[in-house]
Design an enzyme around this catalytic site. Structure first.
Site, PDB file in Angstrom:
ATOM      1  N   GLY A 118      -9.752   5.769 -27.243  1.00  0.00           N
ATOM      2  CA  GLY A 118     -10.845   6.146 -26.338  1.00  0.00           C
ATOM      3  C   GLY A 118     -11.789   7.162 -26.949  1.00  0.00           C
ATOM      4  O   GLY A 118     -11.515   7.751 -28.000  1.00  0.00           O
TER       5      GLY A 118
ATOM      6  N   GLY B 269     -12.951  10.350 -27.667  1.00  0.00           N
ATOM      7  CA  GLY B 269     -12.367  11.675 -27.573  1.00  0.00           C
ATOM      8  C   GLY B 269     -13.378  12.782 -27.802  1.00  0.00           C
ATOM      9  O   GLY B 269     -13.105  13.955 -27.558  1.00  0.00           O
TER      10      GLY B 269
ATOM     11  N   ASP C  62     -10.761  -0.154 -33.887  1.00  0.00           N
ATOM     12  CA  ASP C  62     -11.605   0.616 -32.968  1.00  0.00           C
ATOM     13  C   ASP C  62     -12.946   0.961 -33.610  1.00  0.00           C
ATOM     14  O   ASP C  62     -13.850   1.445 -32.924  1.00  0.00           O
ATOM     15  CB  ASP C  62     -10.891   1.904 -32.523  1.00  0.00           C
ATOM     16  CG  ASP C  62     -10.431   2.749 -33.692  1.00  0.00           C
ATOM     17  OD1 ASP C  62      -9.680   2.240 -34.536  1.00  0.00           O
ATOM     18  OD2 ASP C  62     -10.849   3.915 -33.778  1.00  0.00           O
TER      19      ASP C  62
HETATM   20  P1  AMP Z   1     -12.583   8.158 -35.601  1.00  0.00           P
HETATM   21  O1  AMP Z   1     -11.817   8.632 -36.761  1.00  0.00           O
HETATM   22  O2  AMP Z   1     -13.921   8.829 -35.443  1.00  0.00           O
HETATM   23  O3  AMP Z   1     -12.688   6.677 -35.524  1.00  0.00           O
HETATM   24  O4  AMP Z   1     -11.762   8.637 -34.307  1.00  0.00           O
HETATM   25  C1  AMP Z   1     -10.507   8.136 -33.990  1.00  0.00           C
HETATM   26  C2  AMP Z   1     -10.089   8.670 -32.637  1.00  0.00           C
HETATM   27  O5  AMP Z   1      -9.938  10.079 -32.674  1.00  0.00           O
HETATM   28  C3  AMP Z   1     -11.077   8.375 -31.515  1.00  0.00           C
HETATM   29  O6  AMP Z   1     -10.349   8.153 -30.336  1.00  0.00           O
HETATM   30  C4  AMP Z   1     -11.864   9.661 -31.440  1.00  0.00           C
HETATM   31  O7  AMP Z   1     -12.448   9.841 -30.182  1.00  0.00           O
HETATM   32  C5  AMP Z   1     -10.788  10.696 -31.698  1.00  0.00           C
HETATM   33  N1  AMP Z   1     -11.336  11.952 -32.248  1.00  0.00           N
HETATM   34  C6  AMP Z   1     -11.854  12.150 -33.467  1.00  0.00           C
HETATM   35  N2  AMP Z   1     -12.264  13.422 -33.628  1.00  0.00           N
HETATM   36  C7  AMP Z   1     -12.016  14.062 -32.473  1.00  0.00           C
HETATM   37  C8  AMP Z   1     -12.203  15.411 -32.005  1.00  0.00           C
HETATM   38  N3  AMP Z   1     -12.767  16.362 -32.765  1.00  0.00           N
HETATM   39  N4  AMP Z   1     -11.810  15.696 -30.750  1.00  0.00           N
HETATM   40  C9  AMP Z   1     -11.252  14.757 -29.972  1.00  0.00           C
HETATM   41  N5  AMP Z   1     -11.041  13.494 -30.344  1.00  0.00           N
HETATM   42  C10 AMP Z   1     -11.417  13.130 -31.584  1.00  0.00           C
HETATM   43 MG    MG Z   2     -13.969   5.645 -34.403  1.00  0.00          MG
END
Ligand code: AMP
Ligand code: MG
Length: 492
Positions: free
Chosen positions: A88, A90, A250
């Site tokens: 989701g 985040g 995702d």
């Molecule tokens: P990503 O690596 O950007 O594809 O993120 C993978 C997951 O980690 C997704 O669900 C993001 O929303 C969550 N996420 C990444 N960075 C953060 C953060 N700083 N705070 C909260 N959730 C995060």
């Molecule tokens: Mg992502």
């Protein structure tokens, strides 16, 4: 001045289990870094309004404009092959959707806008480095003609985010055809919520495959559309030397846009095994693996759609297999067709694949710079005097000379005017790409010295990647050994 945006929020009208409604968390002291004026115009938004005080507050998440319906979306995903049933948004909050003057519906999302129910212990924030990186690289991709999410704006927050050290925080405004991911379908499949999968598919069809709605089997037609878009997208990546770096399901958009610029990178020296991402220890997402991984991701999407594809599991699996088999022909046509154009061939012939692979093999053996090899070949097409510039890119002097001799014969047989060949090649072989060392340099200036000059300069050259720019030779060159960046980081 208040903020006037004509939102029409179709995703927020989906049932509550698709999302969590919440506003962005305000930041201490928003400061505008950049607004994308050209993109704002395409969206029918007023760039002056966006750069004004209320606009900047909106872009920071401090002001929720009328008509917005802020939400964080639910999704799941395979991360490096392991299924995570709940990821989701985040740290991203969808403000809403606008229908642009071109008739296209687009999401406007704030990335780094504060915690959501899916933050899982994360702070919901983004550091300025990754925000600028996404801005630079996604806009460079758009200028290169690659389907991609876009960057509408970046603001700094006036707050530190804690990573390994304290870093300045920022918020990116991301624009996308949608944020529906393979992982969004997986979220509902993992819950055996077939009704939700059908609603999501109908929603995606309306947005991305309106013709599929009239097909005999709309869900099959939708899957076929996603397969075609992903196949074409990955071919495009390969043709410009792009490595996504984190092709988790995702991060795989059913709209067929490049999404999620984390540890992505452009390759300097050609080597299909190239990996930059610090977290990709097995090389799962190496440059040359990308078509295979896209296909793997699409198989995961097909699995979620099985209940909709046909009556009965076996028949559905057959339909899914047929549709997935459509990946390779589309990919190969796009990839080899693109390579043919990169070397200036106007006609297709038997043996072309071997011929172009001979060049790639020679490049790999000689650590030739991917971008400059094709760019300099473009000039050599019209001027044998430019050959030395090509040869100089190969470790072993003269290694590529025999291939170039064959290439010249082939061009001569095609008989196009050399100037026309050169122009056609230059139109597909960029001179400027966001090279890692230049991106790092721009980011470091901003992070360490609050100096956004190098970022602005890089944005400026990357906006016209196919045009010569006297005075910017340094921005065309691969890194010197001491400038080489060997690893990129997610920077979450
Ligand atoms: P990503 O690596 O950007 O594809 O993120 C993978 C997951 O980690 C997704 O669900 C993001 O929303 C969550 N996420 C990444 N960075 C953060 C953060 N700083 N705070 C909260 N959730 C995060
Ligand atoms: Mg992502």
């Amino acid at each position: 001045m208040s903020i006037q945006i004509a939102f029409d929020n179709s995703y927020s009208r989906l049932p509550p289990r698709f999302h969590a409604r919440l506003d962005p968390t305000p930041v201490a002291a928003p400061r505008l870094v950049r607004v994308n004026t050209a993109l704002a115009a395409r969206l029918g938004l007023d760039a002056a309004m966006l750069s004004g005080p209320d606009g900047v507050r909106m872009l920071a998440g401090n002001l929720v404009p009328d008509g917005a319906s802020p939400l964080a979306a639910a999704y799941a995903g395979h991360q490096f092959g392991n299924f995570v049933p709940q990821l989701g948004d985040g740290r991203a909050i969808l403000l809403g959707e606008v229908v642009a003057p071109d008739g296209q519906r687009r999401d406007i999302q704030l990335k780094g806008a504060g915690p959501t129910p899916w933050s899982r212990g994360g702070d919901g924030r983004a550091a300025v480095g990754p925000v600028l990186r996404e801005y630079l690289v996604s806009e460079a991709m758009a200028a290169l003609g690659v389907p991609t999410t876009r960057a509408l704006a970046a603001v700094t927050s006036g707050q530190a985010v804690m990573r390994e050290t304290a870093l300045p925080g920022a918020v990116l405004t991301r624009v996308a055809a949608s944020h529906i991911r393979v992982g969004t379908f997986q979220y509902f499949a993992a819950r055996e919520d077939t009704d939700a999968i059908r609603m999501l598919a109908d929603h995606a069809i309306a947005r991305h495959d309106p013709d599929a709605a009239h097909a005999e089997n709309p869900y099959r037609a939708f899957l076929a559309g996603v397969v075609r878009r992903q196949a074409a997208l990955v071919a495009h990546w390969l043709l410009i030397g792009f490595i996504h770096g984190v092709m988790n399901t995702d991060n795989c958009s059913v709209a067929g846009e490049t999404i999620d610029y984390g540890p992505c990178a452009f390759m300097d020296a050609y080597d299909p095994a190239t990996v930059y991402s610090s977290i990709d220890r097995q090389g799962r997402y190496a440059y040359g693996n990308q078509p295979r991984i896209a296909m793997w991701n699409l198989a995961r999407l097909a699995e979620t759609l099985l209940p909709l594809l046909h009556d009965g599991e076996e028949a559905s699996v057959e339909v899914a297999k047929e549709v997935l088999a459509g990946f390779s022909p589309v990919f190969e046509e796009a990839y080899f067709g693109g390579l043919r154009r990169k070397i200036g061939l106007a006609t297709a012939r038997e043996g072309d694949i071997d011929f172009v692979n001979d060049l790639l093999k020679c490049m790999a053996e000689n650590a030739a710079d991917f971008t400059l090899t094709f760019r300099r070949l473009s000039d050599a097409a019209a001027d044998p005097g430019a050959d030395a510039q090509v040869l100089a890119l190969f470790r072993e002097a003269g290694a590529v000379a025999p291939w170039m001799a064959r290439w010249r014969l082939r061009l001569a047989e095609e008989g196009r005017a050399p100037e026309a060949v050169r122009a056609a090649m230059r139109a597909v072989n960029p001179l400027f790409i966001p090279r890692n060392h230049l991106v790092e340099e721009a980011l470091n200036a901003a992070i360490l010295h609050d100096d956004f000059g190098p970022f602005e300069t890089l944005m400026d050259v990357l906006a016209h990647p196919f045009d010569d720019r006297p005075g910017f030779e340094r921005h065309t060159l691969p890194p010197a050994p001491e400038e080489r960046v060997t690893q990129t980081f997610c920077g979450t």
